[in-house]
Design a protein around this motif. Structure first.
Motif, PDB file in Angstrom:
ATOM      1  N   ASP A 124      25.424  30.966  53.123  1.00  0.00           N
ATOM      2  CA  ASP A 124      26.285  30.138  54.008  1.00  0.00           C
ATOM      3  C   ASP A 124      27.578  30.836  54.169  1.00  0.00           C
ATOM      4  O   ASP A 124      27.860  32.105  53.847  1.00  0.00           O
ATOM      5  CB  ASP A 124      26.585  28.756  53.344  1.00  0.00           C
ATOM      6  N   TRP A 125      28.648  30.118  55.009  1.00  0.00           N
ATOM      7  CA  TRP A 125      29.854  30.820  55.285  1.00  0.00           C
ATOM      8  C   TRP A 125      30.645  31.221  54.244  1.00  0.00           C
ATOM      9  O   TRP A 125      31.265  32.193  53.976  1.00  0.00           O
ATOM     10  CB  TRP A 125      30.552  29.905  56.049  1.00  0.00           C
ATOM     11  N   GLN A 126      30.892  30.337  53.126  1.00  0.00           N
ATOM     12  CA  GLN A 126      31.473  30.554  51.875  1.00  0.00           C
ATOM     13  C   GLN A 126      30.899  31.820  51.251  1.00  0.00           C
ATOM     14  O   GLN A 126      31.669  32.789  50.845  1.00  0.00           O
ATOM     15  CB  GLN A 126      31.635  29.356  50.987  1.00  0.00           C
ATOM     16  N   GLN A 127      29.630  32.044  50.965  1.00  0.00           N
ATOM     17  CA  GLN A 127      28.890  33.025  50.136  1.00  0.00           C
ATOM     18  C   GLN A 127      29.287  34.242  50.909  1.00  0.00           C
ATOM     19  O   GLN A 127      29.485  35.205  50.676  1.00  0.00           O
ATOM     20  CB  GLN A 127      27.584  32.797  50.154  1.00  0.00           C
ATOM     21  N   SER A 128      29.164  34.133  52.393  1.00  0.00           N
ATOM     22  CA  SER A 128      29.134  35.281  53.183  1.00  0.00           C
ATOM     23  C   SER A 128      30.648  36.032  53.312  1.00  0.00           C
ATOM     24  O   SER A 128      30.998  37.123  53.093  1.00  0.00           O
ATOM     25  CB  SER A 128      28.777  34.928  54.811  1.00  0.00           C
ATOM     26  N   ALA A 129      31.602  34.912  53.086  1.00  0.00           N
ATOM     27  CA  ALA A 129      33.018  35.274  53.030  1.00  0.00           C
ATOM     28  C   ALA A 129      33.249  35.904  51.638  1.00  0.00           C
ATOM     29  O   ALA A 129      34.064  36.893  51.497  1.00  0.00           O
ATOM     30  CB  ALA A 129      34.187  34.367  53.152  1.00  0.00           C
ATOM     31  N   GLY A 130      32.462  35.685  50.553  1.00  0.00           N
ATOM     32  CA  GLY A 130      32.739  36.197  49.320  1.00  0.00           C
ATOM     33  C   GLY A 130      32.150  37.629  48.950  1.00  0.00           C
ATOM     34  O   GLY A 130      32.469  38.051  47.851  1.00  0.00           O
ATOM     35  N   SER A 297      43.062  33.037  40.372  1.00  0.00           N
ATOM     36  CA  SER A 297      42.545  34.183  40.056  1.00  0.00           C
ATOM     37  C   SER A 297      43.065  35.273  39.310  1.00  0.00           C
ATOM     38  O   SER A 297      42.650  36.024  38.418  1.00  0.00           O
ATOM     39  CB  SER A 297      42.499  35.120  41.620  1.00  0.00           C
ATOM     40  N   GLN A 298      44.538  35.088  39.318  1.00  0.00           N
ATOM     41  CA  GLN A 298      45.256  35.517  38.245  1.00  0.00           C
ATOM     42  C   GLN A 298      44.926  35.369  37.004  1.00  0.00           C
ATOM     43  O   GLN A 298      45.258  36.096  35.839  1.00  0.00           O
ATOM     44  CB  GLN A 298      46.775  35.306  38.271  1.00  0.00           C
ATOM     45  N   ALA A 299      44.356  34.171  36.472  1.00  0.00           N
ATOM     46  CA  ALA A 299      43.898  33.899  35.069  1.00  0.00           C
ATOM     47  C   ALA A 299      43.003  34.636  34.687  1.00  0.00           C
ATOM     48  O   ALA A 299      42.719  34.740  33.276  1.00  0.00           O
ATOM     49  CB  ALA A 299      43.564  32.117  35.080  1.00  0.00           C
ATOM     50  N   GLY A 300      42.069  35.210  35.700  1.00  0.00           N
ATOM     51  CA  GLY A 300      41.135  36.342  35.067  1.00  0.00           C
ATOM     52  C   GLY A 300      39.926  35.679  34.517  1.00  0.00           C
ATOM     53  O   GLY A 300      39.169  36.380  34.224  1.00  0.00           O
ATOM     54  N   ARG A 301      39.450  34.361  34.866  1.00  0.00           N
ATOM     55  CA  ARG A 301      38.172  33.714  34.255  1.00  0.00           C
ATOM     56  C   ARG A 301      37.279  33.301  35.450  1.00  0.00           C
ATOM     57  O   ARG A 301      36.632  32.284  35.031  1.00  0.00           O
ATOM     58  CB  ARG A 301      38.507  32.675  33.275  1.00  0.00           C
ATOM     59  N   VAL A 302      37.278  33.877  36.594  1.00  0.00           N
ATOM     60  CA  VAL A 302      36.534  33.595  37.493  1.00  0.00           C
ATOM     61  C   VAL A 302      35.050  33.743  37.509  1.00  0.00           C
ATOM     62  O   VAL A 302      34.995  35.210  37.239  1.00  0.00           O
ATOM     63  CB  VAL A 302      37.061  33.765  39.081  1.00  0.00           C
ATOM     64  N   ARG A 303      34.295  33.237  37.554  1.00  0.00           N
ATOM     65  CA  ARG A 303      32.707  33.603  37.713  1.00  0.00           C
ATOM     66  C   ARG A 303      32.517  33.769  38.897  1.00  0.00           C
ATOM     67  O   ARG A 303      32.168  32.635  39.878  1.00  0.00           O
ATOM     68  CB  ARG A 303      31.748  32.397  36.930  1.00  0.00           C
ATOM     69  N   GLY A 304      32.231  35.139  39.493  1.00  0.00           N
ATOM     70  CA  GLY A 304      31.642  34.844  40.935  1.00  0.00           C
ATOM     71  C   GLY A 304      33.004  35.272  41.913  1.00  0.00           C
ATOM     72  O   GLY A 304      34.109  35.952  41.575  1.00  0.00           O
ATOM     73  N   LYS A 305      33.273  34.187  42.883  1.00  0.00           N
ATOM     74  CA  LYS A 305      34.435  34.463  43.917  1.00  0.00           C
ATOM     75  C   LYS A 305      34.839  32.902  43.979  1.00  0.00           C
ATOM     76  O   LYS A 305      34.509  32.001  43.832  1.00  0.00           O
ATOM     77  CB  LYS A 305      33.655  34.692  45.117  1.00  0.00           C
ATOM     78  N   ILE A 306      36.211  33.089  44.486  1.00  0.00           N
ATOM     79  CA  ILE A 306      37.092  32.056  45.110  1.00  0.00           C
ATOM     80  C   ILE A 306      37.136  32.069  46.524  1.00  0.00           C
ATOM     81  O   ILE A 306      37.265  33.344  46.879  1.00  0.00           O
ATOM     82  CB  ILE A 306      38.205  32.009  44.466  1.00  0.00           C
ATOM     83  N   VAL A 307      36.830  31.134  47.170  1.00  0.00           N
ATOM     84  CA  VAL A 307      37.027  31.422  48.628  1.00  0.00           C
ATOM     85  C   VAL A 307      37.684  30.144  49.316  1.00  0.00           C
ATOM     86  O   VAL A 307      37.760  29.040  48.846  1.00  0.00           O
ATOM     87  CB  VAL A 307      35.374  30.914  49.451  1.00  0.00           C
ATOM     88  N   LEU A 308      38.246  30.647  50.339  1.00  0.00           N
ATOM     89  CA  LEU A 308      39.257  29.546  51.324  1.00  0.00           C
ATOM     90  C   LEU A 308      38.482  29.201  52.386  1.00  0.00           C
ATOM     91  O   LEU A 308      37.883  30.053  53.211  1.00  0.00           O
ATOM     92  CB  LEU A 308      40.433  30.205  51.555  1.00  0.00           C
ATOM     93  N   ASP A 309      38.001  27.906  52.539  1.00  0.00           N
ATOM     94  CA  ASP A 309      37.572  27.408  53.806  1.00  0.00           C
ATOM     95  C   ASP A 309      38.621  27.090  54.966  1.00  0.00           C
ATOM     96  O   ASP A 309      39.809  26.494  54.450  1.00  0.00           O
ATOM     97  CB  ASP A 309      37.299  25.839  53.320  1.00  0.00           C
ATOM     98  N   VAL A 310      38.198  27.665  55.885  1.00  0.00           N
ATOM     99  CA  VAL A 310      39.135  27.723  57.090  1.00  0.00           C
ATOM    100  C   VAL A 310      39.038  26.759  58.034  1.00  0.00           C
ATOM    101  O   VAL A 310      39.825  26.021  58.795  1.00  0.00           O
ATOM    102  CB  VAL A 310      39.448  29.235  57.781  1.00  0.00           C
ATOM    103  N   ALA A 311      37.671  26.659  58.583  1.00  0.00           N
ATOM    104  CA  ALA A 311      37.236  25.827  59.837  1.00  0.00           C
ATOM    105  C   ALA A 311      35.832  25.013  59.170  1.00  0.00           C
ATOM    106  O   ALA A 311      35.144  25.682  58.370  1.00  0.00           O
ATOM    107  CB  ALA A 311      36.967  26.785  61.006  1.00  0.00           C
TER     108      ALA A 311
END
Length: 311
Positions: A124-130, A297-311
């Motif tokens: 999907d769009w989020q995964q593609s952006a990540g 992100s700075q906390a350093g405990r992300v599993r995989g990716k953080i994504v911003l939804d834009v549209a």
């Protein structure tokens, strides 16, 4: 009248608090580039390092700054002499240019064609952006180390964005993968095809218990003593590639700085569409919450990716 768009802007270098969602002029595609209507933008640790001014010695960074390198979206317009893409094409990419200033945390971004590829239809769009930056980094690290079928690969910080991509790409290449992570992420690593080990004191002994004959390749996504520990375990101590430790080469290993290569993006898309590469989106936030994304992100405990939804 110049068209306008919403974008996240930093007018000075600093922490997450310098980010502001505001309206700026919409860019136009020039020769060799396309204008992308952004659907989603991936968040990477390098983004907040750029905003903090930590990358000024390595990149030419301009202010005011729109952060972001990862994008997934639709081609809105094409520049002069562009034949690679047409209006309406769905693309993804790692939009890094010679001068870092107008990035992907915006409704539109101008992207040189060599930084893009057609996005994987299975994501999907989020995964593609990540996918772009972590996927390119993982792929280029494994290629740098000459990773092949039948080899044993150690991935440090294997549950993170780059690490989880490296696990899957190495498995797709026929390698056995051992991945370091906290115990809460062990089942996640198993689902990707890796054998998990807990990081921290005694790591070398825990890896030796799984691979008594040693490992063939190590990918360092965490820094610290990861290169040194890897070299204790490697059959050939030069086959460690770090994405963090910039002096790894002085220790006999390698450091890589990810490059935007469209053919590599094509390879990542093909792996995804073959069911061999996926992106775990840890959290998706609206563009207005880019500062919150930085804090997480700075906390350093992300599993995989953080994504911003834009549209």
């Amino acid at each position: 009248m110049t068209a306008r768009m919403q974008a996240v802007v930093a007018h000075s270098f600093g922490g997450p608090d310098v980010l502001e969602l505001t309206e700026i002029d919409r860019p136009e595609a020039g020769p060799g580039s396309v204008l992308v209507r952004v659907k989603a933008a991936g968040v990477n640790p390098v983004d907040w390092h750029v905003v903090a001014g930590h990358m000024n010695a390595f990149l030419k960074v301009g202010l005011p700054l729109v952060p972001g390198f990862d994008v997934a979206g639709v081609v809105e317009a094409v520049g002069q002499d562009v034949t690679e893409f047409s209006t309406g094409d769905e693309v993804f990419g790692y939009v890094r240019t010679d001068e870092v200033q107008y990035g992907t945390y915006a409704e539109f971004v101008v992207a040189p064609v060599h930084t893009l590829a057609r996005r994987p239809t299975s994501l999907d769009w989020q995964q593609s952006a990540g996918l772009p930056l972590v996927g390119l980094t993982a792929l280029q690290a494994l290629v740098k180390a000459g990773t092949g079928a039948g080899e044993t690969v150690l991935v440090h910080a294997a549950a993170g964005g780059v690490g989880s991509a490296a696990v899957q790409i190495a498995v797709a290449r026929g390698a056995r993968v051992i991945g370091t992570a906290s115990e809460r992420n062990h089942e996640f690593l198993r689902s990707l095809g890796a054998e998990p080990v807990t990081y921290g004191d005694g790591l070398a002994e825990r890896v030796r218990a799984l691979a008594p004959e040693g490992i063939d390749v190590a990918v360092d996504c965490v820094g610290g003593d990861a290169v040194a520990v890897s070299q204790e375990l490697l059959k050939d101590h030069t086959r460690v590639v770090s994405i963090v430790d910039m002096v790894a080469a002085k220790r006999g290993g390698h450091h890589i700085f990810t490059q935007p290569v469209s053919s590599d993006l094509d390879e990542l898309a093909a792996l995804a569409d073959a069911g061999k590469l996926s992106i775990h989106v840890d959290q998706a936030l609206p563009l207005a919450k880019a500062a919150e994304a930085f804090v997480r992100s700075q906390a350093g405990r992300v599993r995989g990716k953080i994504v911003l939804d834009v549209a």
